[in-house]
Design a protein around this motif. Structure first.
Motif, PDB file in Angstrom:
ATOM      1  N   ALA A   1      56.547  78.194  20.816  1.00 52.64           N
ATOM      2  CA  ALA A   1      56.803  77.420  22.034  1.00 52.64           C
ATOM      3  C   ALA A   1      56.011  77.982  23.204  1.00 52.64           C
ATOM      4  N   PHE A   2      55.883  79.299  23.227  1.00 52.12           N
ATOM      5  CA  PHE A   2      55.105  79.950  24.278  1.00 52.12           C
ATOM      6  C   PHE A   2      53.630  79.572  24.144  1.00 52.12           C
ATOM      7  N   ALA A   3      53.167  79.551  22.899  1.00 48.91           N
ATOM      8  CA  ALA A   3      51.772  79.175  22.659  1.00 48.91           C
ATOM      9  C   ALA A   3      51.522  77.740  23.103  1.00 48.91           C
ATOM     10  N   GLN A   4      52.461  76.841  22.781  1.00 51.84           N
ATOM     11  CA  GLN A   4      52.294  75.440  23.183  1.00 51.84           C
ATOM     12  C   GLN A   4      52.199  75.323  24.697  1.00 51.84           C
ATOM     13  N   MET A   5      52.971  76.203  25.354  1.00 51.75           N
ATOM     14  CA  MET A   5      52.964  76.169  26.812  1.00 51.75           C
ATOM     15  C   MET A   5      51.612  76.623  27.346  1.00 51.75           C
ATOM     16  N   ILE A   6      51.121  77.781  26.848  1.00 51.10           N
ATOM     17  CA  ILE A   6      49.845  78.243  27.408  1.00 51.10           C
ATOM     18  C   ILE A   6      48.670  77.377  26.978  1.00 51.10           C
ATOM     19  N   PHE A   7      48.742  76.792  25.777  1.00 51.07           N
ATOM     20  CA  PHE A   7      47.659  75.885  25.353  1.00 51.07           C
ATOM     21  C   PHE A   7      47.807  74.510  25.996  1.00 51.07           C
ATOM     22  N   ASP A   8      49.022  74.274  26.502  1.00 51.02           N
ATOM     23  CA  ASP A   8      49.376  72.962  27.032  1.00 51.02           C
ATOM     24  C   ASP A   8      49.107  71.872  25.993  1.00 51.02           C
ATOM     25  N   ASN A   9      49.596  72.093  24.802  1.00 44.87           N
ATOM     26  CA  ASN A   9      49.364  71.162  23.696  1.00 44.87           C
ATOM     27  C   ASN A   9      50.549  71.271  22.750  1.00 44.87           C
ATOM     28  N   HIS A  10      51.172  70.142  22.428  1.00 44.34           N
ATOM     29  CA  HIS A  10      52.379  70.201  21.609  1.00 44.34           C
ATOM     30  C   HIS A  10      52.134  69.897  20.137  1.00 44.34           C
ATOM     31  N   GLY A  11      50.882  69.635  19.810  1.00 42.16           N
ATOM     32  CA  GLY A  11      50.570  69.405  18.390  1.00 42.16           C
ATOM     33  C   GLY A  11      50.472  70.737  17.656  1.00 42.16           C
ATOM     34  N   LEU A  12      50.899  70.713  16.386  1.00 43.90           N
ATOM     35  CA  LEU A  12      50.792  71.924  15.569  1.00 43.90           C
ATOM     36  C   LEU A  12      49.526  71.843  14.730  1.00 43.90           C
ATOM     37  N   PHE A  13      48.951  73.017  14.469  1.00 44.38           N
ATOM     38  CA  PHE A  13      47.747  73.095  13.642  1.00 44.38           C
ATOM     39  C   PHE A  13      48.120  72.959  12.160  1.00 44.38           C
ATOM     40  N   ARG A  14      49.214  73.610  11.787  1.00 41.82           N
ATOM     41  CA  ARG A  14      49.702  73.591  10.407  1.00 41.82           C
ATOM     42  C   ARG A  14      51.213  73.755  10.415  1.00 41.82           C
ATOM     43  N   ILE A  15      51.857  73.300   9.335  1.00 41.77           N
ATOM     44  CA  ILE A  15      53.201  73.785   9.040  1.00 41.77           C
ATOM     45  C   ILE A  15      53.131  74.415   7.658  1.00 41.77           C
ATOM     46  N   LEU A  16      53.586  75.641   7.557  1.00 37.53           N
ATOM     47  CA  LEU A  16      53.564  76.330   6.270  1.00 37.53           C
ATOM     48  C   LEU A  16      54.972  76.313   5.693  1.00 37.53           C
ATOM     49  N   VAL A  17      55.097  75.817   4.459  1.00 38.86           N
ATOM     50  CA  VAL A  17      56.409  75.739   3.827  1.00 38.86           C
ATOM     51  C   VAL A  17      56.353  76.499   2.507  1.00 38.86           C
ATOM     52  N   GLU A  18      57.374  77.298   2.294  1.00 38.47           N
ATOM     53  CA  GLU A  18      57.432  77.994   1.019  1.00 38.47           C
ATOM     54  C   GLU A  18      58.506  77.338   0.163  1.00 38.47           C
ATOM     55  N   ALA A  19      58.137  76.914  -1.060  1.00 39.63           N
ATOM     56  CA  ALA A  19      59.133  76.330  -1.957  1.00 39.63           C
ATOM     57  C   ALA A  19      60.045  77.436  -2.473  1.00 39.63           C
ATOM     58  N   LYS A  20      61.284  77.055  -2.775  1.00 40.94           N
ATOM     59  CA  LYS A  20      62.227  78.073  -3.263  1.00 40.94           C
ATOM     60  C   LYS A  20      61.735  78.652  -4.585  1.00 40.94           C
ATOM     61  N   ASP A  21      61.185  77.792  -5.437  1.00 39.42           N
ATOM     62  CA  ASP A  21      60.564  78.310  -6.664  1.00 39.42           C
ATOM     63  C   ASP A  21      59.414  77.397  -7.083  1.00 39.42           C
ATOM     64  N   GLN A  22      58.598  77.921  -7.983  1.00 42.67           N
ATOM     65  CA  GLN A  22      57.367  77.252  -8.411  1.00 42.67           C
ATOM     66  C   GLN A  22      57.622  75.833  -8.925  1.00 42.67           C
ATOM     67  N   SER A  23      58.731  75.670  -9.665  1.00 47.36           N
ATOM     68  CA  SER A  23      58.962  74.388 -10.332  1.00 47.36           C
ATOM     69  C   SER A  23      59.330  73.276  -9.355  1.00 47.36           C
ATOM     70  N   SER A  24      59.774  73.646  -8.169  1.00 46.89           N
ATOM     71  CA  SER A  24      60.200  72.589  -7.250  1.00 46.89           C
ATOM     72  C   SER A  24      59.085  72.165  -6.299  1.00 46.89           C
ATOM     73  N   ILE A  25      57.858  72.664  -6.514  1.00 51.16           N
ATOM     74  CA  ILE A  25      56.750  72.353  -5.603  1.00 51.16           C
ATOM     75  C   ILE A  25      56.480  70.850  -5.521  1.00 51.16           C
ATOM     76  N   ASP A  26      56.479  70.193  -6.668  1.00 54.32           N
ATOM     77  CA  ASP A  26      56.204  68.754  -6.663  1.00 54.32           C
ATOM     78  C   ASP A  26      57.267  67.973  -5.903  1.00 54.32           C
ATOM     79  N   ARG A  27      58.516  68.356  -6.159  1.00 50.43           N
ATOM     80  CA  ARG A  27      59.602  67.667  -5.463  1.00 50.43           C
ATOM     81  C   ARG A  27      59.522  67.941  -3.968  1.00 50.43           C
ATOM     82  N   LEU A  28      59.126  69.172  -3.654  1.00 54.87           N
ATOM     83  CA  LEU A  28      59.000  69.545  -2.240  1.00 54.87           C
ATOM     84  C   LEU A  28      57.922  68.694  -1.561  1.00 54.87           C
ATOM     85  N   LYS A  29      56.823  68.480  -2.236  1.00 57.91           N
ATOM     86  CA  LYS A  29      55.745  67.678  -1.655  1.00 57.91           C
ATOM     87  C   LYS A  29      56.224  66.246  -1.382  1.00 57.91           C
TER      88      LYS A  29
END
Ligand SMILES: Nc1ncnc2c1ncn2[C@@H]1O[C@H](COP(=O)(O)OP(=O)(O)OP(=O)(O)O)[C@@H](O)[C@H]1O
Ligand SMILES: [Mg+2]
Lengths: 402, 225
Positions: free
Chosen positions: A211-239
């Motif tokens: 939030a601090f970065a968004q303030m100093i950049f004055d930009n509310h868009g995110l570059f990425r969202i990184l998500v970690e799946a609970k386990d390997q097998s649920s990656i497809d469902r997660l997508k």
């Protein structure tokens, strides 16, 4: 003739000409050893790279704003709209998915960092506390970002080790204040130096609450969202879950790209497998050469043993038996040569590990099996011609030659 | 037991025909002792090779124990050679890397006889032929006479119907030659059918039946009573 007797007879025959036998064994075992060793090294390289990548987290799913391949076809681009930004609200919506483990937003920018007249242009990353674990960052001293709501624009920062030296020298930095793009913020931690991460030099970068970065950049868009799946097998469902959720929030527009660490890894894995296979194949050529050697030596040996072959026929050996005798000699040779080649290959692999401990050169099972099979079939194939020649000998003429 | 009818064997050398056997008819009864004599190149070896199924006639018929054998396949011929024929050669033809016992057991091994059984047979033959002290010697450690005795033991190991010897003493001195002939005659007295090709008239005349071959034909076939 009994199989056991055939083998004993072949062994005696091989034993009677040691130099010839040792030479053929050597050729065979070098061929097999090079297949085993080279595929071992190839496999080691593959495992090394796979390992490097999985240290980033194989369960990682990365969400990028905008649709990569089909961007030009969407109605949104047709009417001149840019893709909708990824926001913290998107992240919050994803947070509650049951396959979602850790999740972290990411914004990036370049800013001036300065303290007491010392000034540096540095990459600034805005994120949350979970970034520490997702990207396996390590702390030199202090703490990482506080574990609190992503909306809180607390003016604190974590700085890279090199940046710390450049701004502070040897002076203590914790709880000191630096300015980032004109905004004051307090240093709460220093990152351990561990090379590059996310494409940035961890030694130079600054991490601040998103939030601090968004303030100093004055930009509310995110570059990425990184998500970690609970386990390997649920990656497809997660997508699926991610695209459904984001689509809902973005008024039916699926304007994001989802990439997985896994897919990148798979590409590398495949490439290196092909490489290993190629190297193994090249080494297999030496087996072929060994086969030709065996054929020549056996042709010579048939010529030398003409009388013996004629005698065996006179004593009641059929053409087939004569062939079987010679082919078993070659097979025996290939088997012994192959086995010692495998030992030699593993010894070579072991020595390689002593010199390059990071390269786990374990020859893959398939390569060992394939090398052995190639050795045996080479022996079989290249002994057929000499064996046929022996079988076709006229016993009378064979015995007449003295 | 063995019957050749009008058997011919023709070799063509450089476009020229050589009649090594010319319409030969011959019958051999079990237990006979036959010597074959004749000038060099007259076709004695060819006759022996045809009887021993190492060579096939170009015409005529060959009945072995009542069975027509001229048109059999290779593996059938091999089978008959293995069980019915014993060969003895002028140059012994022992396998140099094998010991005396192993040489004797070779035809048994080729015939698929079990190891134990082979051991029993070879032990008996070694004893019988006075080779007990030489049984694990290799051929190059044996005298000519001893080598030929090993070769005879090998030839009779499978209890063949007929023993074919092509100049068995041709490469031996007088004394060992006589020993070998004694041995063969002893076998014959015990019922072994025996055919010996020889150049030595002294040996040839000892046989119960003397066959003379000239230019591929049997010119004389006389029995001694
Ligand atoms: N493979 C062959 N090719 C051509 N001619 C052959 C062949 N074998 C034998 N002959 C010829 O057939 C004839 C008979 O040969 P064979 O060996 O039977 O004579 P032999 O009576 O045994 O003579 P020797 O007493 O010298 O042993 C000879 O003229 C010989 O040259
Ligand atoms: Mg001859």
């Amino acid at each position: 003739m009994r199989p056991a007797d055939t083998i004993v007879y072949a062994m005696r025959s091989l034993g009677s000409n040691t130099v010839r036998t040792v030479l053929m064994l050597l050729a065979m075992s070098i061929g097999v050893a090079s297949v085993v060793l080279l595929t071992g090294i190839g496999n080691g390289a593959r495992l090394y790279i796979v390992d490097q990548f999985s240290s980033l987290g194989t369960n990682l799913v990365i969400i990028i704003p905008g649709r990569a391949e089909t961007a030009s076809n969407t109605p949104a681009t047709l009417v001149g709209q840019t893709p909708r930004e990824l926001t913290l609200d998107d992240m919050k919506a994803l947070q509650h998915g049951d396959m979602v483990g850790r999740i972290a937003p990411l914004t990036i920018g370049e800013l001036n960092a300065d303290r007491q007249g010392k000034e540096r242009q540095v990459p600034v990353l805005g994120s949350t506390a979970s970034m520490l674990d997702i990207h396996h960052l390590k702390m030199e001293s202090g703490t990482f970002l506080p574990d609190e709501g992503a909306d809180i624009a607390r003016p604190v920062c974590v700085i890279g080790a090199k940046l710390y030296q450049e701004l502070f020298g040897q002076a203590p930095a914790l709880n000191e204040v630096i300015r980032l793009g004109g905004f004051r913020c307090r240093v709460i931690g220093i990152l351990a130096s561990q090379g590059r991460s996310l494409g940035f030099d961890t030694q130079e970068m600054v991490v601040v609450p998103v939030a601090f970065a968004q303030m100093i950049f004055d930009n509310h868009g995110l570059f990425r969202i990184l998500v970690e799946a609970k386990d390997q097998s649920s990656i497809d469902r997660l997508k699926h879950f991610i695209s459904r959720t984001i689509k809902k929030l973005h008024y039916g527009e699926e304007d994001i790209t989802i990439i997985t660490q896994d897919s990148v890894l798979k590409t590398f894995d495949k490439m290196l497998r092909v490489l290993t296979l190629t190297v193994g194949g090249i080494a297999a050529i030496s087996l072929f050469v060994a086969g030709i050697l065996i054929m020549n030596v056996m042709l010579m040996s048939v010529a030398q043993r003409t009388a013996e072959i004629g005698l065996c026929k006179a004593l009641g050996a059929s053409n087939f038996q004569i062939m079987a005798l010679l082919v078993s000699e070659a097979l025996l040779l290939s088997a012994i040569g192959g086995l010692s080649g495998i030992l030699l290959g593993f010894a070579g692999a072991w020595i390689t590990v002593q010199f390059y401990p990071t390269l786990q050169t374990t020859p893959p099972f398939w390569a060992v099996a394939a090398a052995m099979a190639t050795a045996l079939s080479t022996g079989l194939l290249f002994s057929l011609l000499p064996a046929r020649r022996a079988a076709c000998l006229d016993p009378i003429q064979a015995l007449a030659r003295h | 037991m063995i019957e050749l009818r009008d058997v011919s064997r023709i070799f063509s050398v450089g476009g020229q025909e050589v009649r090594a056997m010319d319409r030969v008819s011959l019958a051999i009864e079990p237990g006979e002792y036959i010597s074959i004599m004749g000038p060099s190149g007259s076709g004695k070896s060819t006759l022996l090779n045809i009887i021993g199924l190492l060579d096939t006639p170009d015409s005529g018929t060959y009945l072995l124990e009542g069975r027509e054998v001229t048109s059999l396949a290779d593996h059938q011929l091999a089978e008959i050679r293995s069980r019915k024929i014993g060969f003895i050669f002028q140059f012994f033809h022992l396998i140099p890397r094998l010991t005396a016992v192993q040489n004797i057991e070779l035809p048994l091994m080729l015939a698929g006889v079990a190891k134990k059984q082979r051991g029993r047979i070879s032990a008996r033959l070694i004893e019988e032929f006075g080779l007990a002290s030489r049984h694990s010697h290799r051929p190059d450690e044996l005298s000519g006479g001893q080598r030929q005795r090993v070769a005879i033991a090998r030839a009779v190991a499978n209890q063949p119907a007929v023993l074919l010897a092509d100049e068995p003493t041709g490469n031996l001195d007088r004394a060992s030659g006589a020993e070998i002939i004694d041995l063969l005659e002893d076998l014959n007295r015990r019922g072994q059918t025996l055919v010996v090709v020889t150049h030595d008239p002294e040996i040839g005349e000892r046989a119960g039946r003397c066959i003379r071959v000239v230019d591929g034909r049997i010119t004389d076939d006389s029995r001694r009573d």
